[in-house]
Design a protein around this motif. Structure first.
Motif, short mmCIF file in Angstrom:
data_model
loop_
_atom_site.label_atom_id
_atom_site.label_comp_id
_atom_site.label_asym_id
_atom_site.label_seq_id
_atom_site.Cartn_x
_atom_site.Cartn_y
_atom_site.Cartn_z
N ALA A 277 0.81 -1.23 0.00
CA ALA A 277 0.00 0.00 0.00
C ALA A 277 0.84 1.27 0.00
O ALA A 277 0.81 2.05 -0.94
N GLU A 278 1.62 1.48 1.05
CA GLU A 278 2.33 2.76 1.19
C GLU A 278 3.22 3.07 -0.01
O GLU A 278 3.18 4.19 -0.56
N TRP A 279 4.04 2.10 -0.42
CA TRP A 279 4.99 2.35 -1.51
C TRP A 279 4.30 2.54 -2.85
O TRP A 279 4.92 3.00 -3.80
N GLU A 280 3.03 2.20 -2.92
CA GLU A 280 2.27 2.39 -4.15
C GLU A 280 1.51 3.70 -4.15
O GLU A 280 1.59 4.48 -5.11
N ILE A 281 0.77 3.97 -3.08
CA ILE A 281 -0.13 5.12 -3.13
C ILE A 281 0.56 6.44 -2.82
O ILE A 281 0.11 7.50 -3.27
N LEU A 282 1.69 6.41 -2.06
CA LEU A 282 2.37 7.68 -1.81
C LEU A 282 2.96 8.26 -3.10
O LEU A 282 2.70 9.42 -3.42
N PRO A 283 3.74 7.49 -3.87
CA PRO A 283 4.22 8.06 -5.15
C PRO A 283 3.09 8.45 -6.09
O PRO A 283 3.19 9.46 -6.80
N ARG A 284 2.01 7.67 -6.09
CA ARG A 284 0.89 8.01 -6.98
C ARG A 284 0.26 9.34 -6.58
O ARG A 284 -0.07 10.17 -7.43
N ALA A 285 0.09 9.56 -5.26
CA ALA A 285 -0.50 10.81 -4.80
C ALA A 285 0.40 11.99 -5.14
O ALA A 285 -0.08 13.05 -5.55
N VAL A 286 1.70 11.83 -4.99
CA VAL A 286 2.64 12.90 -5.33
C VAL A 286 2.57 13.18 -6.83
O VAL A 286 2.58 14.33 -7.27
N ALA A 287 2.49 12.12 -7.64
CA ALA A 287 2.37 12.29 -9.09
C ALA A 287 1.10 13.05 -9.45
O ALA A 287 1.12 13.94 -10.32
N LEU A 288 -0.01 12.73 -8.79
CA LEU A 288 -1.27 13.43 -9.06
C LEU A 288 -1.16 14.91 -8.71
O LEU A 288 -1.66 15.77 -9.45
N PHE A 289 -0.50 15.20 -7.60
CA PHE A 289 -0.30 16.60 -7.21
C PHE A 289 0.53 17.32 -8.26
O PHE A 289 0.18 18.42 -8.70
N CYS A 290 1.65 16.71 -8.65
CA CYS A 290 2.55 17.34 -9.61
C CYS A 290 1.88 17.56 -10.96
O CYS A 290 2.21 18.51 -11.68
#
Length: 213
Positions: free
Chosen positions: A179-192
């Protein structure tokens, strides 16, 4: 290009997930600073290996919380941070910092908020509480940070199965990996990518690709 500052307190596995996502082009941003809450943590070595500037921002080095927060803000301002990511950062930040980065600071928490979150719920304590309660599903949440501990608007969540015989340590590892290693980068990508939008009632929605302004 979005400038990302990452705040850490330990080994930096979530930091590594972010570094990998930046280096593979999944995140359209750059990590400009890794700030650790104490010296000697392995996260600082990860930053060094990838040529990322780093510093130690230790609360105990300052006379009071206000002085610490002003020093941290100065570090963030110096690198032009557009987004601050709390990646296993265990210090609670006050209003001076959370207000300065309102809508621009996110955290990953190892449970499905609103379960097992808030003051006192961090690290293994979260997984110990989940096992003690007997839940069958846990997971991780990425959310915006506000003045309430783990109380900001939710961006992403992912569920993880709790298995019979799990220890807190085994569950922690599974939640990180699945979970963490997947959704944290995805959330940062969405923000960027400009794909996160606030609703009138303070919730976060994800815009489809091509919708961003």
């Amino acid at each position: 290009m979005v400038n990302i500052a990452v705040l850490v307190s330990g080994g930096g596995t979530n930091l590594q997930a972010l570094i990998d996502a930046v280096e593979t082009g999944k995140i359209h941003g750059r990590i400009v600073l890794v700030a650790a809450s104490k010296p000697g943590v392995f996260a600082l070595e990860r930053a060094r290996k990838h040529g990322i500037p780093s510093c130690v921002a230790r609360r105990a080095d300052y006379a009071d919380p206000a002085a610490f927060e002003q020093a941290l803000l100065a570090q963030l301002d110096a690198v032009g941070a557009d987004l601050v990511v709390l990646a296993g950062y265990l210090s609670i930040l006050g209003r001076a910092v959370t207000d300065a980065y309102k809508g621009r600071m996110i955290n990953v928490h190892p449970s499905l908020i609103p379960s097992f979150c808030g003051p006192g719920y961090y690290g293994l304590r979260v997984h110990e509480a989940a096992l003690a309660y007997g839940v069958k599903v846990t997971g991780a949440t990425v959310h915006f940070v506000n003045e309430v501990t783990d109380g900001g608007a939710i961006i992403l969540q992912k569920a993880v199965e709790v298995r019979q015989g799990d220890t807190a340590e085994a569950l922690q590892q599974r939640v990180m990996r699945q979970a963490e290693w997947e959704i944290l980068p995805r959330a940062v990508a969405l923000f960027c990518d400009g794909r996160l939008e606030w609703t009138d009632d303070g919730k976060v929605i994800i815009k489809e690709q091509g919708e961003q302004e």
